[in-house]
Write a protein that holds these residues in place. Structure first.
Motif, PDB file in Angstrom:
ATOM      1  N   LEU A 115      -6.702  -3.347   3.824  1.00 47.26           N
ATOM      2  CA  LEU A 115      -6.716  -3.210   2.369  1.00 47.26           C
ATOM      3  C   LEU A 115      -7.071  -1.776   1.988  1.00 47.26           C
ATOM      4  N   PRO A 116      -6.818  -1.389   0.717  1.00 43.69           N
ATOM      5  CA  PRO A 116      -7.117  -0.017   0.289  1.00 43.69           C
ATOM      6  C   PRO A 116      -8.597   0.324   0.435  1.00 43.69           C
ATOM      7  N   GLU A 156      -1.404  -9.139   1.144  1.00 44.26           N
ATOM      8  CA  GLU A 156      -0.544  -8.698   0.041  1.00 44.26           C
ATOM      9  C   GLU A 156      -0.973  -9.341  -1.275  1.00 44.26           C
ATOM     10  N   ASP A 198      -4.218  -7.757  -2.548  1.00 40.81           N
ATOM     11  CA  ASP A 198      -3.934  -6.455  -3.140  1.00 40.81           C
ATOM     12  C   ASP A 198      -3.295  -6.618  -4.517  1.00 40.81           C
ATOM     13  N   HIS A 252      -5.386  -5.219  -7.740  1.00 41.65           N
ATOM     14  CA  HIS A 252      -4.899  -3.856  -7.931  1.00 41.65           C
ATOM     15  C   HIS A 252      -4.589  -3.631  -9.406  1.00 41.65           C
ATOM     16  N   HIS A 253      -5.180  -2.619  -9.974  1.00 44.00           N
ATOM     17  CA  HIS A 253      -4.949  -2.295 -11.379  1.00 44.00           C
ATOM     18  C   HIS A 253      -4.550  -0.832 -11.494  1.00 44.00           C
ATOM     19  N   GLU A 254      -3.445  -0.589 -12.141  1.00 43.06           N
ATOM     20  CA  GLU A 254      -2.990   0.767 -12.408  1.00 43.06           C
ATOM     21  C   GLU A 254      -3.492   1.181 -13.785  1.00 43.06           C
TER      22      GLU A 254
END
Length: 90
Positions: free
Chosen positions: A14-15, A47, A50, A54-56
């Motif tokens: 993971l990141p 996946e 994530d 995951h938030h942009e």
């Protein structure tokens, strides 16, 4: 053959910022599999984790595409105040 990753291996996949202890603390909310008492993660689970967390950024210097306000309007004009707490008690 599907890979079965341990907590440590999943954290490495993971990141950055996702640790083994974070995975252990949030296991009830995360997609995972169990074999007896042994918890493991598949590639699909990684996946999905994530994608779930995951938030942009949508505004600011790190945003991929800065959010544009309509011409002539204040950028926060779409916000409305919350209802009064007194009206919620009734």
């Amino acid at each position: 053959m599907t890979r079965r990753l341990t907590y440590a291996e999943a954290a490495a996949e993971l990141p950055d910022g996702v640790t083994e202890s974070w995975l252990r603390r949030h296991i009830k909310k995360l997609p995972h599999s169990k074999l007896g008492r042994v918890v493991y993660f598949t590639d699909t689970d990684i996946e999905r984790i994530d994608a779930l967390f995951h938030h942009e950024p949508t505004a600011g210097p790190l945003a991929a595409v800065p959010a544009a306000a309509p011409a002539g309007q204040h950028p926060l004009s779409h916000l409305v105040p919350l209802p009064s707490r007194r009206s919620m008690r009734a």
